[in-house]
Design a protein around this motif. Structure first.
Motif, PDB file in Angstrom:
ATOM      1  N   UNK B 399     -15.026   7.390   5.252  1.00  0.00           N
ATOM      2  CA  UNK B 399     -15.920   6.574   5.893  1.00  0.00           C
ATOM      3  C   UNK B 399     -16.831   7.970   6.009  1.00  0.00           C
ATOM      4  N   UNK B 400     -16.532   9.156   6.523  1.00  0.00           N
ATOM      5  CA  UNK B 400     -17.300  10.158   7.151  1.00  0.00           C
ATOM      6  C   UNK B 400     -17.616  11.104   6.142  1.00  0.00           C
ATOM      7  N   UNK B 401     -16.847  11.114   5.164  1.00  0.00           N
ATOM      8  CA  UNK B 401     -17.045  12.041   3.855  1.00  0.00           C
ATOM      9  C   UNK B 401     -18.612  12.272   3.469  1.00  0.00           C
ATOM     10  N   UNK B 402     -19.090  11.132   3.119  1.00  0.00           N
ATOM     11  CA  UNK B 402     -20.584  11.332   2.561  1.00  0.00           C
ATOM     12  C   UNK B 402     -21.276  12.002   3.755  1.00  0.00           C
ATOM     13  N   UNK B 403     -21.249  11.394   5.011  1.00  0.00           N
ATOM     14  CA  UNK B 403     -22.151  11.950   5.991  1.00  0.00           C
ATOM     15  C   UNK B 403     -21.877  13.317   6.288  1.00  0.00           C
ATOM     16  N   UNK B 404     -20.783  14.062   6.458  1.00  0.00           N
ATOM     17  CA  UNK B 404     -20.517  15.209   6.730  1.00  0.00           C
ATOM     18  C   UNK B 404     -21.158  16.162   5.408  1.00  0.00           C
ATOM     19  N   UNK B 405     -20.903  15.843   4.367  1.00  0.00           N
ATOM     20  CA  UNK B 405     -20.857  16.886   3.288  1.00  0.00           C
ATOM     21  C   UNK B 405     -22.388  16.394   2.766  1.00  0.00           C
ATOM     22  N   UNK B 406     -22.882  15.261   3.069  1.00  0.00           N
ATOM     23  CA  UNK B 406     -24.244  15.071   2.568  1.00  0.00           C
ATOM     24  C   UNK B 406     -24.242  14.645   1.268  1.00  0.00           C
ATOM     25  N   UNK B 407     -23.183  14.052   0.729  1.00  0.00           N
ATOM     26  CA  UNK B 407     -22.825  13.473  -0.610  1.00  0.00           C
ATOM     27  C   UNK B 407     -22.508  14.565  -1.630  1.00  0.00           C
ATOM     28  N   UNK B 408     -22.442  15.726  -1.226  1.00  0.00           N
ATOM     29  CA  UNK B 408     -21.958  16.929  -2.216  1.00  0.00           C
ATOM     30  C   UNK B 408     -20.491  17.331  -2.221  1.00  0.00           C
ATOM     31  N   UNK B 409     -19.995  17.642  -3.520  1.00  0.00           N
ATOM     32  CA  UNK B 409     -18.914  17.896  -3.524  1.00  0.00           C
ATOM     33  C   UNK B 409     -18.571  19.415  -3.102  1.00  0.00           C
ATOM     34  N   UNK B 410     -17.937  19.671  -1.789  1.00  0.00           N
ATOM     35  CA  UNK B 410     -17.720  20.802  -1.390  1.00  0.00           C
ATOM     36  C   UNK B 410     -16.330  21.660  -1.679  1.00  0.00           C
ATOM     37  N   UNK B 411     -15.802  21.140  -2.366  1.00  0.00           N
ATOM     38  CA  UNK B 411     -14.235  21.627  -2.833  1.00  0.00           C
ATOM     39  C   UNK B 411     -13.247  21.657  -2.004  1.00  0.00           C
ATOM     40  N   UNK B 412     -13.248  20.612  -0.962  1.00  0.00           N
ATOM     41  CA  UNK B 412     -12.180  20.636   0.079  1.00  0.00           C
ATOM     42  C   UNK B 412     -10.886  20.374  -0.595  1.00  0.00           C
ATOM     43  N   UNK B 413      -9.941  20.837   0.163  1.00  0.00           N
ATOM     44  CA  UNK B 413      -8.524  20.580  -0.201  1.00  0.00           C
ATOM     45  C   UNK B 413      -7.824  19.679   0.692  1.00  0.00           C
ATOM     46  N   UNK B 414      -7.484  18.538   0.370  1.00  0.00           N
ATOM     47  CA  UNK B 414      -6.748  17.637   1.666  1.00  0.00           C
ATOM     48  C   UNK B 414      -7.219  16.511   1.644  1.00  0.00           C
ATOM     49  N   UNK B 415      -7.085  15.811   2.678  1.00  0.00           N
ATOM     50  CA  UNK B 415      -6.155  16.159   3.710  1.00  0.00           C
ATOM     51  C   UNK B 415      -4.724  16.001   3.463  1.00  0.00           C
ATOM     52  N   UNK B 416      -3.940  17.071   4.111  1.00  0.00           N
ATOM     53  CA  UNK B 416      -2.381  17.011   4.028  1.00  0.00           C
ATOM     54  C   UNK B 416      -1.931  16.813   5.386  1.00  0.00           C
ATOM     55  N   UNK B 417      -0.987  15.953   5.294  1.00  0.00           N
ATOM     56  CA  UNK B 417      -0.274  15.303   6.602  1.00  0.00           C
ATOM     57  C   UNK B 417       0.868  16.535   6.846  1.00  0.00           C
ATOM     58  N   UNK B 439     -23.747  27.570   0.068  1.00  0.00           N
ATOM     59  CA  UNK B 439     -22.404  26.579   0.124  1.00  0.00           C
ATOM     60  C   UNK B 439     -21.867  26.905   1.526  1.00  0.00           C
ATOM     61  N   UNK B 440     -21.580  28.172   1.772  1.00  0.00           N
ATOM     62  CA  UNK B 440     -20.774  28.374   3.060  1.00  0.00           C
ATOM     63  C   UNK B 440     -21.665  27.552   4.252  1.00  0.00           C
ATOM     64  N   UNK B 441     -22.969  27.587   4.293  1.00  0.00           N
ATOM     65  CA  UNK B 441     -23.788  26.904   5.125  1.00  0.00           C
ATOM     66  C   UNK B 441     -23.316  25.611   5.385  1.00  0.00           C
ATOM     67  N   UNK B 442     -23.484  24.759   4.291  1.00  0.00           N
ATOM     68  CA  UNK B 442     -23.054  23.560   4.013  1.00  0.00           C
ATOM     69  C   UNK B 442     -21.655  23.142   4.554  1.00  0.00           C
ATOM     70  N   UNK B 443     -20.950  24.020   4.274  1.00  0.00           N
ATOM     71  CA  UNK B 443     -19.305  23.823   4.758  1.00  0.00           C
ATOM     72  C   UNK B 443     -19.136  23.965   6.382  1.00  0.00           C
ATOM     73  N   UNK B 444     -19.983  25.039   6.883  1.00  0.00           N
ATOM     74  CA  UNK B 444     -20.083  25.341   8.017  1.00  0.00           C
ATOM     75  C   UNK B 444     -20.468  23.977   8.873  1.00  0.00           C
ATOM     76  N   UNK B 445     -21.737  23.458   8.208  1.00  0.00           N
ATOM     77  CA  UNK B 445     -22.134  22.073   9.096  1.00  0.00           C
ATOM     78  C   UNK B 445     -21.172  20.892   9.011  1.00  0.00           C
ATOM     79  N   UNK B 446     -20.578  21.025   7.695  1.00  0.00           N
ATOM     80  CA  UNK B 446     -19.579  19.868   7.571  1.00  0.00           C
ATOM     81  C   UNK B 446     -18.483  20.060   8.473  1.00  0.00           C
ATOM     82  N   UNK B 447     -18.042  21.117   8.720  1.00  0.00           N
ATOM     83  CA  UNK B 447     -17.024  21.260   9.740  1.00  0.00           C
ATOM     84  C   UNK B 447     -17.325  20.898  10.976  1.00  0.00           C
ATOM     85  N   UNK B 448     -18.575  21.673  11.378  1.00  0.00           N
ATOM     86  CA  UNK B 448     -18.919  21.330  12.651  1.00  0.00           C
ATOM     87  C   UNK B 448     -18.991  19.809  13.199  1.00  0.00           C
TER      88      UNK B 448
END
Lengths: 515, 515
Positions: B399-417, B439-448
């Motif tokens: 549900x939050x993926x689109x919001x945190x990534x702005x809809x972009x594919x940021x090449x996450x790996x996971x989630x891993x339990x 790209x790093x800036x987008x990842x930093x924003x998504x992480x935060x």
């Protein structure tokens, strides 16, 4: 000379104290602030070796709040007026001070009314409790709800679950649950200034894992509230053991003095592998080197778990002990848990998670003991878990006995070797406390001398009664008492007016250190 | 914009710094004080999401002492001149800051030369090491001496045993050893003013049980040095696992989305009973609810111990999982330890106590990944160990993926339990770090944003990289950040000039908080 009655705490003016008492009555209700001599006397320590003497430590007053917010409000006033406060959970840690303060004239903050079992989770096997919850209370809650989890009771079941853990106490079921401080997960603490902190994952407002992950994020402060005077713990979580399916126990015996070396090496291997998880014990018998018949040493290894697993574990343990030449072995039949009431009557109940008070038969009047004691104090140094250390301790005991006792029979009980701490060995000697002041004085002197002599060998007490807290702290002397300096630095920061439990575990607030 | 070169630490005069450098050279020898730009650049964090940007955190200088006395002398000078110091053990915790300081311009105190294995006891299964000792070093020492004890390596074997534990890291062998901070026993710490403290039983000058009893007497201060900036740890003890006789592992599978609930309840029971002691894992497969074939969830339970015992334990686990309708089961053959070199080549070596560097294949160039990353950062909230929480997390993620990534594919790996923490569940999402600043800036924003959203649900990170330490600390907000206030109070007491690791885990010294 009788114990002094202290109407006003040291360093506090009568007017300030009267004002504080008035405000405290507004907070907790008039019936829950005790200032009359008769009520306050109920907080005396019946096991004190200084009973009715000037050195006995007594309170000036007591307050019994019913809620964390009340504790915060009480502390704010004490902080402002610099009134010494001595928090207790249920005050039942007899032998370690009971409900009496370390600093005479302190106001006892009695948390016994805060006795709510806030949560017990069977699925995730934990409990969250207030400090007034006794082992009986938690046991009864679990029984009433029919939950398949075990508590780990110490010997006296009326004690506080929180208080026992904070005091460094232990119990008799399985590793890791019998290390009560080690098995806790998450705290709520009122600081000296009334601020309220939750530790670990509880520091997230809406935390979902307060009792599931103990470390949280950043420095872990929980250790500061163990055996100390840094705050007032108002909630504490504990990991519980899923009720085991079964129990079995075996005892290995060896014949010769030096056999203690392979006996303990074998025990260490089994415990460090966690093949043996119960509270093991070492017995010193009368065989070769012990001056009578039978085996010289015994080692008992209880195991809890699924029937097929503990059977395999005990067989493995038996095979390991069998490698010691001349060793013997016996075992109890496997018992399915829950025990029948008939079985329960035949076992030591604390080993089956049932709290009780049978330990108080120690020193009680009986056919064998026509002169009951009024209590006891434990000398209990931690020594290495090796046979060599065990033999050294016994020699030390024999060689120093005449010196510390002045050649008199002071009716000690012990030494008893206990291995219920994870990796070390506790050797306990019980000193009786009586109403004979001269005899108590001899015991106090002997205790102090033994603490000093043991410290010189690198053996330290793991806890002690208020009368000896400074003595024991004195043995923790690396780099000219660097750890105490650090404790004091932290104390001065978190309790700048030095109001909480002055002197507890040898930590004194600045104004008293300097005076 | 490139990362700034900082010749003098912030708040320090050039003259004072030059004087300190001169004195430090006298202490450790000229070759071990680094001030030239090229040498200092070696302490940069290759995984920084701010590489070559103004926000990148960089050192001003570095010092590499060889002995505790040198550390004390260095700290005395830093304390006197208020020079910010950033101690590292080996600086290999890539993904969590590496060897770069949190506060730019700090002087890195590099302890890699203090790499002595001071003691390894097979009989009592412990080690005492200096901070420069890597998992490789400790492993090699044990192998050379032929001792039957295991270390518990984390993924990258070149890291410091001390540093990993202090940073809250974990490994892959058996409970309780894989909780590295939890398995430690005793510390030696240099305080900001150069004072030297030993904790636990080490506080007795002549201590015999420093690595056998962790609690000692009085408040336990060790937790203060975890994920923090309260002192410089110069020695640390660890409990080791006796080398197990054998290993076995089973995997339970379930078909439906909701089956995660009984699957985790069963796993919790087995782990809380300590019938399963290995590092278990939960896999999310493609079956019903997962949009493809195969089982929906898998749960793998490795067990270490004597052959007959682990056989009984695995059979018990299998029977428990079999109670879940529609579940399946498979198992590996029992392996005797030590493994043959052929077997060793076929397993994940860290699970068999052998450190290595194979984890660095993550993100490396390969046939499947033509664009290698420059590193990664982990989003890793702790959630309850229940199926309901697992399902909630996956929904939250979707549900939050689109919001945190702005809809972009940021090449996450996971989630891993992951369930390798004692009682909780970690859900990890790996963010790649590249040399693409946008790209790093987008990842930093998504992480935060994810840290914030997870915090609102009561889920907290268990550790993080310097770039996010304040963000994560911000989620630990109970009672208006009471725990942080307490951390700050302690920090101000033990490091009054605020010189150690400013900003680490969100704790800033007074003069920076106020500025």
């Amino acid at each position: 000379m009788a114990a002094p009655h202290i109407p006003v705490p040291p360093g506090v003016s009568e007017a300030d104290f009267a004002d504080a008492v008035r405000q405290w009555k507004d907070i907790v209700g008039e019936p829950w602030v005790f200032t009359d001599e008769e009520s306050v006397a109920l907080y005396r320590d019946g096991y004190s070796p200084f009973w009715d003497e000037a050195e006995e430590r007594v309170a000036s007053a007591a307050i019994a709040p019913d809620a964390t917010e009340q504790v915060q409000a009480i502390m704010r006033i004490a902080h402002e007026k610099r009134i010494p406060i001595y928090p207790i959970s249920t005050g039942r840690n007899l032998g370690y001070g009971g409900s009496a303060p370390v600093l005479s004239g302190s106001v006892v903050l009695d948390l016994k009314r805060m006795n709510r079992v806030l949560e017990v989770s069977e699925r995730n096997a934990y409990a969250l409790v207030e400090p007034g919850v006794s082992y009986f209370d938690l046991y009864n809650t679990i029984e009433e709800r029919g939950l398949k989890v075990w508590i780990d009771p110490p010997d006296p079941g009326w004690g506080s679950v929180v208080g026992n853990a904070l005091d460094g106490g232990g119990g008799w079921t399985a590793y890791p649950f019998r290390d009560h401080f080690g098995a806790h997960c998450g705290m709520e603490v009122v600081l000296a200034n009334g601020d309220l902190v939750r530790t670990g994952m509880g520091a997230i407002s809406n935390s979902k894992t307060w009792q599931q992950n103990r470390w949280g994020y950043g420095p872990w402060v929980d250790g500061l509230f163990r055996q100390s005077n840094m705050g007032v713990v108002t909630k504490m979580g504990f990991h519980l053991m899923p009720r085991p399916d079964a129990y079995i126990s075996g005892t290995a015996t060896v014949q010769n003095e030096q056999d203690i070396v392979p006996l303990l090496d074998t025990l260490n291997l089994l415990e460090n592998q966690h093949v043996v998880n119960g509270s093991t014990s070492i017995g010193a018998g009368g065989g070769p080197g012990g001056g009578a018949g039978g085996p010289r040493w015994t080692c008992t290894v209880p195991i809890y778990g699924p029937a097929s697993v503990i059977r395999a574990q005990l067989d493995y343990a038996k095979a390991k002990f069998a490698q010691i030449p001349g060793s013997g072995w016996s075992e109890t039949p496997l018992m399915t848990i829950p025990l029948t009431s008939e079985q329960m009557a035949s076992v030591r109940q604390v080993s089956f998670a049932k709290p009780n008070l049978s330990t108080f038969s120690i020193g009680a009047r009986s056919a064998f003991n026509p002169n009951p004691t009024s209590g006891h104090i434990w000398f209990s140094p931690i020594v290495p878990r090796t046979g060599e250390a065990m033999i050294e301790f016994y020699r030390f005991y024999q060689e120093s006995l005449a010196e510390v006792t002045g050649g008199e029979n002071l009716n000690f009980l012990g030494p008893i070797g206990l291995t219920n701490w994870e990796r070390s060995l506790i050797l306990m000697i019980m000193f009786p406390v009586t109403r004979d002041k001269a005899m108590n004085a001899k015991n106090v002197a002997a205790f102090r001398r033994w603490v000093e002599l043991a410290g010189q060998r690198g053996w330290g007490e793991y806890r002690t009664a208020p009368a000896f807290m400074d003595d024991v702290a004195g043995t923790y002397d690396f780099n000219n008492h660097a750890l105490r300096r650090l404790h004091e630095t932290i104390k001065d920061g978190v309790d700048p007016n030095g109001i909480i439990s002055a002197g507890r575990y040898g930590i004194w607030p600045k104004h008293i250190r300097e005076a």
